[in-house]
Design an enzyme around this catalytic site. Structure first.
Site, short mmCIF file in Angstrom:
data_model
loop_
_atom_site.label_atom_id
_atom_site.label_comp_id
_atom_site.label_asym_id
_atom_site.label_seq_id
_atom_site.Cartn_x
_atom_site.Cartn_y
_atom_site.Cartn_z
N ASN A 2 0.84 -1.20 0.00
CA ASN A 2 0.00 0.00 0.00
C ASN A 2 0.87 1.25 0.00
O ASN A 2 1.57 1.53 1.00
CB ASN A 2 -0.91 0.03 1.23
CG ASN A 2 -1.71 1.31 1.32
OD1 ASN A 2 -2.66 1.50 0.58
ND2 ASN A 2 -1.30 2.23 2.19
N GLU A 3 0.90 1.96 -1.12
CA GLU A 3 1.44 3.32 -1.28
C GLU A 3 2.96 3.43 -1.19
O GLU A 3 3.48 4.55 -1.20
CB GLU A 3 0.77 4.30 -0.29
CG GLU A 3 -0.72 4.42 -0.51
CD GLU A 3 -1.40 5.54 0.27
OE1 GLU A 3 -2.52 5.92 -0.08
OE2 GLU A 3 -0.78 6.02 1.25
N ASN A 4 3.69 2.32 -1.14
CA ASN A 4 5.13 2.44 -0.97
C ASN A 4 5.86 2.81 -2.25
O ASN A 4 6.85 3.55 -2.22
CB ASN A 4 5.70 1.13 -0.40
CG ASN A 4 5.20 0.86 1.00
OD1 ASN A 4 4.66 1.75 1.67
ND2 ASN A 4 5.36 -0.36 1.46
N SER B 124 -0.44 -0.59 -4.76
CA SER B 124 -1.57 0.30 -4.96
C SER B 124 -1.24 1.61 -4.27
O SER B 124 -0.99 1.63 -3.06
CB SER B 124 -2.85 -0.31 -4.37
OG SER B 124 -3.98 0.47 -4.67
#
Length: 830
Positions: free
Chosen positions: A430-432, A476
């Protein structure tokens, strides 16, 4: 046959020299709460008073006494949270450092005092940080250095409650000769119904563990798929069984079964969810059955279509050959103390999602791989599961000891979860990837590892090896490659957070991402939830408890700015502020979904942040921390329904979109009226519309129906088949609403036996019947004001003069009309 003994009883927790009773599964916090050593961290500002719990070590103990006729006895921990040393009779069996793995220790013939000693998660994280070096993240907590639920350390919706303990079951397994060490069913479908012949294929890959006596002994394994057999359970398919047998080459065997014309598993709204029982039995000639493994499986195909087109590169789920607009929600752990989760609670929460016409649930990467009970319910309800690997909002070191733990964790959980047909996607993080590009990570990293090797290397290799039938995406948001910005709306998945952080929700309509994997708007929880969590507090947006239960950066500032763009910001009126904040949340999320649905198939899905909460808090959730539905939940039920009417702002006035995601055509006549605020119909028309399945039509509105630009007295309303959309040319604060005037009456609902009354003290159901005398916009009955257990079956309602609406209220005792009137709110007060 293998014997299993669950170790749930007889545990104690050492605290300040005393032994407290302990429950397993459980954690330190649940045991301390039960012993009344700590206050409930969810109440008031108790979170800060119990922070010490996460910063010290803890020891659990029990007497291990077993007498088995089998050759081998193993102690199995399904979940140790997190840095633990396990000792039996004073001898160390091993050490663990991963909450998300199963650990197994040989205790054959050994008894005595069993101790599980947990180090502080902070101390373990600091040890690892000293080995790997510093890495950036978005919160001042060291969650990326320990394989533990990241949101234990707090998030912008969650408290900092750093747990320790045996959070999943502990058992003894007694076995002889051999046991099933790994069973991996690879389920595929050849052909689809439109092609004529369909065959379901199950390739079962089996690995065994052996005792010394069992080494080299011939073993057989048998696999059976039954439509009505063991493990099929609720939602099972009808039909006969198929079986196959195989012998082992070394410790591995492969069985292949064909199921002719299987009933296909579909996402909800697209078909049924038939499930088949798969049973795998291990045996040898001398001892007979040695071990058995049972799960439910389903037959379906899933593809994530990421092909390039004129708009960029897509991101569309294709299940059984059907392209799907995903109507999704993000899932966080439903309790910050996850050992408290039960199968019943999973079913309740996921049924609430299904009731809102959700068909996809994304398990977010800062939480946990959920219990099998979660995925079982998703299998039964037709909820597609997008599963993140557990990385979120941080740069993660790729060195040891983390790398080996991460590979073992991924392998454990891919194998555990792959039988579930609801699982449709593995996602790397998530978002990395976005964080590396946009959050000023590159300079402080100075070339150090940060997780890219996991997301683009290790994890896709593991998925390709173990679970090749499912798609994998690196993260994502992710645009598919470094050729595009990771959060480029034209490619792949997109997270839309600029709007909540800085803009009006109308800005959702400024772009058409290919797939919106996160977006959302905050609101406070229900009033009854606040009163339970903040007892005795005089509630205000900035009262001490309210601020403590608001974890987002400048969260209240963003709430207030969101309200002020549309309404006069209430001063000193908490009830109206509370109502308006919930209205804006519902409208904001609806604005995004309506716009993006209208642009199907360019946009192929929305995943709202978020479905649920893990404690009572102001957040983006549709269901608050006490399980109460916010108005947003009711609005999701409207905008995620198969059929939707939308009025979108356009350059020349409102544009009508008629969205039909059902599998059948929609033939209807849209009744459109341009109205004056006093209820006068200024123009009207019936617009015939034919919408093909899974498509959107945009019929032209006659010019005479369009309200005058900037008018504070005209609006447009369209209706079809019980659905409604409205368009106002200006904001609510500019529109000339009359004071709301409506009549109320209460009608008791007859029970199952026809009795219209309730016994003394017994909760009952009744209808609130509202008759509008003026325009009444966004009428909301906050049922929890009538009783803490009361619910209403409808959310925001807009009524025209002369219209009547019924709101079913359940779960409260008899109330008066005046009490109901006090629980009703609308945009223009009486």
């Amino acid at each position: 046959m293998k014997d299993v003994t669950q170790l749930t009883e007889g545990w104690s927790l050492r605290h300040e020299g005393a032994l407290l009773p302990a429950r397993v599964p459980g954690c330190v916090h649940t045991d301390l709460l039960a012993a009344q050593v700590i206050p409930d961290p969810f109440i008031g500002r108790n979170e800060t008073e119990i922070a010490w719990v996460g910063r010290q070590g803890w020891c659990y103990a029990a007497e291990l006494d077993h007498d088995s006729r089998h050759e081998r006895t193993e102690l199995v921990f399904e979940g140790l949270d997190t840095a633990a040393e396990i000792a039996l009779a004073g001898e160390v069996l091993g050490r663990t450092r991963n909450m998300h793995r199963t650990h197994r220790f040989d205790v054959t013939g050994r008894t005595g005092r069993l101790e599980v000693r947990f180090d502080s998660a902070y101390e373990e994280a600091e040890r690892v940080r000293a080995l790997t070096g510093e890495r950036p993240n978005v919160y001042p907590e060291p969650f990326q250095y320990i394989r533990k639920m990241a949101c234990s350390f707090g998030w912008d919706w969650g408290p900092t409650v750093v747990t320790a303990g045996m959070w999943r079951p502990v058992r003894l397994e007694h076995w002889s000769t051999a046991r099933l060490a790994e069973v991996r069913p690879v389920v595929t479908v050849d052909g689809l119904p439109d092609d004529g012949t369909t065959t379901g294929r199950v390739e079962v890959r089996v690995r065994v563990a052996r005792t010394e006596r069992g080494a080299g002994r011939p073993l057989t394994v048998r696999a059976t798929v039954r439509a009505d057999g063991p493990g099929a359970g609720a939602g099972s398919a009808a039909g006969t069984s198929q079986a196959a047998e195989a012998s082992f080459t070394g410790d591995e065997a492969v069985l292949r079964l064909d199921v002719p014309d299987p009933e296909l598993w579909w996402p909800r709204g697209y078909g049924e969810q038939p499930l088949y029982g798969l049973e795998v039995t291990l045996a040898d000639e001398e001892e007979g059955r040695l071990d058995v493994w049972r799960r439910r499986i389903g037959f379906r195909t899933v593809v994530l279509d990421r092909s390039a087109d004129a708009h960029g590169s897509g991101c569309t789920f294709v299940v059984n050959g059907v392209r799907i607009f995903a109507r999704g929600v993000n899932w966080i752990p439903d309790d910050v103390l996850p050992s408290r989760m039960t199968p019943e609670r999973y079913r309740t929460r996921l049924t609430q999602a299904a009731d809102a016409h959700v068909d996809l649930v994304r398990v977010w990467g800062g939480g946990i791989y959920e219990d099998d009970a979660f995925y079982d319910v998703c299998d039964e309800l037709g909820l597609m599961v997008w599963q993140d690997f557990l990385f979120a909002c941080a740069a993660y070191p790729e060195e040891q000891p983390l790398r080996g733990e991460i590979e073992a964790e991924a392998r454990d959980n891919v194998v555990r979860l792959m039988p579930h047909p609801s699982l449709v996607l593995w996602n790397g993080n998530n978002e990395n990837l976005w964080g590396f590009r946009d959050w000023d990570w590159e300079e402080p990293l100075a070339g150090d590892s940060w997780g890219e090797g996991y997301y683009l290397g290790l994890l896709p290799r593991i998925v390709a090896e173990l679970d090749p039938t499912r798609p994998y995406t690196a993260g994502s948001p992710w645009s598919g490659s470094w050729e595009h910005h990771p959060n480029d709306p034209r490619h792949g998945t997109h997270h839309s957070w600029e709007v909540w952080n800085r803009q009006d929700y109308a800005e959702y309509r400024a772009s058409v991402p290919r797939f919106v994997a996160e977006f959302g708007w905050q609101a406070p929880p229900a009033l009854a939830t606040l009163r339970r969590a903040l007892p005795g507090e005089r509630l205000a947006p900035d009262s001490p408890g309210m601020l403590h239960h608001q974890k987002a950066e400048d969260g209240n500032g963003k709430l207030n700015r969101g309200i002020a763009r549309h309404f006069a910001l209430p001063e000193g009126d908490f009830d109206r502020w509370h109502y308006l904040a919930q209205v804006v949340q519902a409208r904001a999320v609806a604005a995004g979904i309506e716009h993006w649905r209208a642009h199907w198939p360019v946009c192929a899905g929305t995943v709202v942040w978020q479905l649920n909460d893990c404690w009572p808090v102001s957040s983006w959730a549709a269901i608050d921390g006490d399980g109460r539905l916010k108005p947003l939940h009711h609005e999701l039920r409207r905008v995620y329904a198969d059929r939707l009417l939308t009025l979108l702002p356009g350059e020349d006035g409102p544009v009508l979109a008629v969205d039909n995601q059902a599998g059948t055509p929609w033939h209807t006549t849209v009744g459109a009226r341009r109205m004056h605020v006093d209820g006068t119909v200024l123009a009207k028309a019936g617009i015939p519309v034919e919408v093909e399945p899974r498509s959107v039509a945009r019929p032209v509105l006659p010019a005479e129906l369009l309200p005058a630009p900037g008018s504070a007295e005209e609006f447009l309303v369209v209706d079809a088949d019980g659905l409604r959309a409205v368009h106002f040319p200006v904001t609510d604060r500019e529109f000339a609403y009359p004071p709301a005037d409506y009549g109320l009456r209460l009608e008791t609902v007859a029970g199952a036996d026809g009795d219209a009354g309730a016994r003394a003290g017994e909760a009952t159901s009744f209808d609130v019947v509202v008759t509008a005398r003026t325009l009444v916009r966004d009428l909301l009955l906050q049922a929890d004001r009538l009783g803490a257990g009361a619910t209403a079956d409808r959310g925001l309602l807009t009524l025209l003069p002369g219209e009547e609406a019924r709101i079913r209220v359940s779960g409260c005792e008899d109330v008066t009309v005046e009490q109901v009137r006090a629980a009703l709110f609308c945009v223009a007060p009486r």
